[in-house]
Design an enzyme around this catalytic site. Structure first.
Site, PDB file in Angstrom:
ATOM      1  N   GLU A 158     -20.773  33.585 -88.866  1.00  0.00           N
ATOM      2  CA  GLU A 158     -20.223  33.699 -87.504  1.00  0.00           C
ATOM      3  C   GLU A 158     -19.427  32.475 -87.041  1.00  0.00           C
ATOM      4  O   GLU A 158     -19.643  31.973 -85.941  1.00  0.00           O
ATOM      5  CB  GLU A 158     -21.360  34.013 -86.510  1.00  0.00           C
ATOM      6  N   GLU A 263     -25.440  43.831 -92.802  1.00  0.00           N
ATOM      7  CA  GLU A 263     -26.533  43.966 -91.823  1.00  0.00           C
ATOM      8  C   GLU A 263     -26.447  45.312 -91.107  1.00  0.00           C
ATOM      9  O   GLU A 263     -26.541  45.389 -89.886  1.00  0.00           O
ATOM     10  CB  GLU A 263     -26.480  42.819 -90.800  1.00  0.00           C
TER      11      GLU A 263
HETATM   12  C1  XIL Z   1     -31.511  38.539 -86.055  1.00  0.00           C
HETATM   13  C2  XIL Z   1     -32.921  38.949 -86.490  1.00  0.00           C
HETATM   14  O1  XIL Z   1     -32.883  40.295 -86.920  1.00  0.00           O
HETATM   15  C3  XIL Z   1     -33.877  38.770 -85.348  1.00  0.00           C
HETATM   16  O2  XIL Z   1     -35.225  38.998 -85.796  1.00  0.00           O
HETATM   17  C4  XIL Z   1     -33.761  37.358 -84.775  1.00  0.00           C
HETATM   18  O3  XIL Z   1     -34.592  37.242 -83.635  1.00  0.00           O
HETATM   19  C5  XIL Z   1     -32.330  37.048 -84.387  1.00  0.00           C
HETATM   20  O4  XIL Z   1     -31.497  37.236 -85.518  1.00  0.00           O
HETATM   21  N1  XIL Z   1     -26.524  38.380 -87.070  1.00  0.00           N
HETATM   22  C6  XIL Z   1     -27.168  37.758 -88.104  1.00  0.00           C
HETATM   23  C7  XIL Z   1     -28.639  37.927 -88.243  1.00  0.00           C
HETATM   24  O5  XIL Z   1     -26.521  37.165 -88.986  1.00  0.00           O
HETATM   25  O6  XIL Z   1     -29.248  36.771 -88.792  1.00  0.00           O
HETATM   26  C8  XIL Z   1     -29.290  38.268 -86.922  1.00  0.00           C
HETATM   27  O7  XIL Z   1     -30.666  38.559 -87.183  1.00  0.00           O
HETATM   28  C9  XIL Z   1     -28.594  39.437 -86.263  1.00  0.00           C
HETATM   29  C10 XIL Z   1     -27.151  39.095 -85.983  1.00  0.00           C
END
Ligand code: XIL
Length: 372
Positions: A158, A263
């Site tokens: 990001e 994701e």
């Molecule tokens: C999220 C997790 O799923 C949660 O458990 C945590 O509280 C916050 O982070 N982008 C990403 C991930 O790259 O690491 C994030 O994961 C969601 C957004």
């Protein structure tokens, strides 16, 4: 007279119950094994205590595992020099047991990174030299420990704004505009054979994906190959459009950049009109029943919509299979999904392939039934 139950009768019964003794390998990963890896994120509570069993869903369905949180800076090095490897070690053990690849997530991010990283003992910003040394130590320690065991790392997460420019973060403010080059360089030094990825959300936006392509080119000029760009894919039933996603995949392919869907989840819940569509984890809205309509379960209509959207997405991933290396879901069952708490806490979302009881949903059937 009671029937005698022999060991043979029991194993014959088990064969009947499980379908067939010599069935082809099961699971969504095997359906797509000729095209790309199919992964899931492993929550931290699965990495403490007993590991999920070989016949558990994360193990039997997927062939790539990412730690949902366990490898993030705040968990793995919460205080200077204090590394907590227990959960990450368990992730490696789980992947060995499941014959899955490990994806490391993530080395440089402005979220879930403790404040001390950027500060001296008085709380003032550290110098460029100090931060660079901390980043180097963190990456060398982590990547070095799992050298040869982690298949690929989300090196930088990001780093881009929606318009494709570099995000304003302590990393950039202190290290300068080439902060991400250092992270990739350290990762490459620590494990020259590991794949290295750039990962971001909202990659369906043309300006943002153009920013990612630029970043990959700049890294190339610095002698570092980015093995894939990760499109996070935190989607919803209402956005983005398939054609926007396809356009971005085309842009990446045309630029010679490989793609990982890193994701994936699809929220079915409504959001306030002013909600921003990305995955900024600090975004938060007040709860209201109107934004939480499926507490008792997902009605058939929405179940069907979700299945259809997953089917269309996977058709798209297959269309670009020559450029797509992996599709990872951000979790396995709806009960575990972070979408239940983001961007509104405490809702009942239904974004994944398995319901709260671990049963495959229509979406699972839709993407495993028929793929040509
Ligand atoms: C999220 C997790 O799923 C949660 O458990 C945590 O509280 C916050 O982070 N982008 C990403 C991930 O790259 O690491 C994030 O994961 C969601 C957004």
């Amino acid at each position: 007279m009671a029937t005698k139950i022999t060991p043979f009768a029991i194993s014959a019964l088990l064969v009947v119950l499980s379908g067939s003794a010599s069935a082809a390998p099961e699971g969504i990963a095997s359906v797509y094994e000729d095209s790309f890896l199919v992964g899931t994120a492993i929550k931290s509570s699965d990495l403490t205590g007993n590991l999920p069993a070989k016949n558990s869903l994360p193990c039997s369905e997927f062939n790539a595992l990412t730690a949902e949180n366990a490898m993030k800076w705040q968990h793995i090095q919460p205080a200077p020099g204090q590394f907590n490897f227990a959960m990450a070690d368990q992730l490696i053990a789980l992947a060995q047991q499941c014959d899955a690849r490990v994806i490391g997530h993530t080395l440089l991010w402005h979220q879930q990174t403790p404040g001390w990283v950027f500060e001296d003992e008085q709380g003032n910003p550290v110098s460029r030299e100090v931060l660079l040394a901390r980043l180097r130590e963190h990456i060398h320690t982590l990547v070095g420990r799992y050298k040869g065991k982690v298949y690929g790392w989300d090196v930088v997460n990001e780093a881009l704004n929606e318009d494709g420019s570099l995000r304003d973060t302590p990393w950039r403010r202190i290290l300068g505009d080439d902060f991400y080059v250092h992270a990739f360089r350290f990762a490459k030094e620590a494990d020259p054979k590991a794949q290295l990825y750039y990962n971001d959300f909202n990659m369906y936006k043309p300006a943002k994906v153009a920013g990612a392509v630029k970043l990959v080119k700049q890294l190339g000029d610095a002698g570092i190959k980015v093995d894939a760009v990760g499109m996070q894919a935190h989607y919803s039933l209402f956005y983005p459009s398939l054609s926007d996603i396809e356009q971005s995949m085309k842009t990446l392919r045309n630029a010679g950049v490989r793609i990982a869907i890193t994701e994936l989840d699809i929220s079915v819940l409504p959001l306030p009109d002013d909600a921003f569509s990305g995955a900024d984890i600090t975004q938060s809205f007040a709860a209201h029943p109107v934004y939480d309509p499926y507490v008792e379960g997902l009605p058939a209509t929405q179940q069907h919509q979700l299945a259809e959207l997953y089917q269309q997405l996977f058709a798209l991933f297959l269309k670009y299979a020559d450029s797509v290396d992996r599709v990872t879901f951000w979790g396995t069952t709806d009960a575990d999904s972070w979408r239940n708490n983001w961007p509104i806490r405490g809702r009942t979302d239904h974004p994944l392939l398995f319901d709260r009881n671990g049963r495959p949903k229509a979406a699972y059937e839709a993407i495993t039934r028929h793929i040509d």
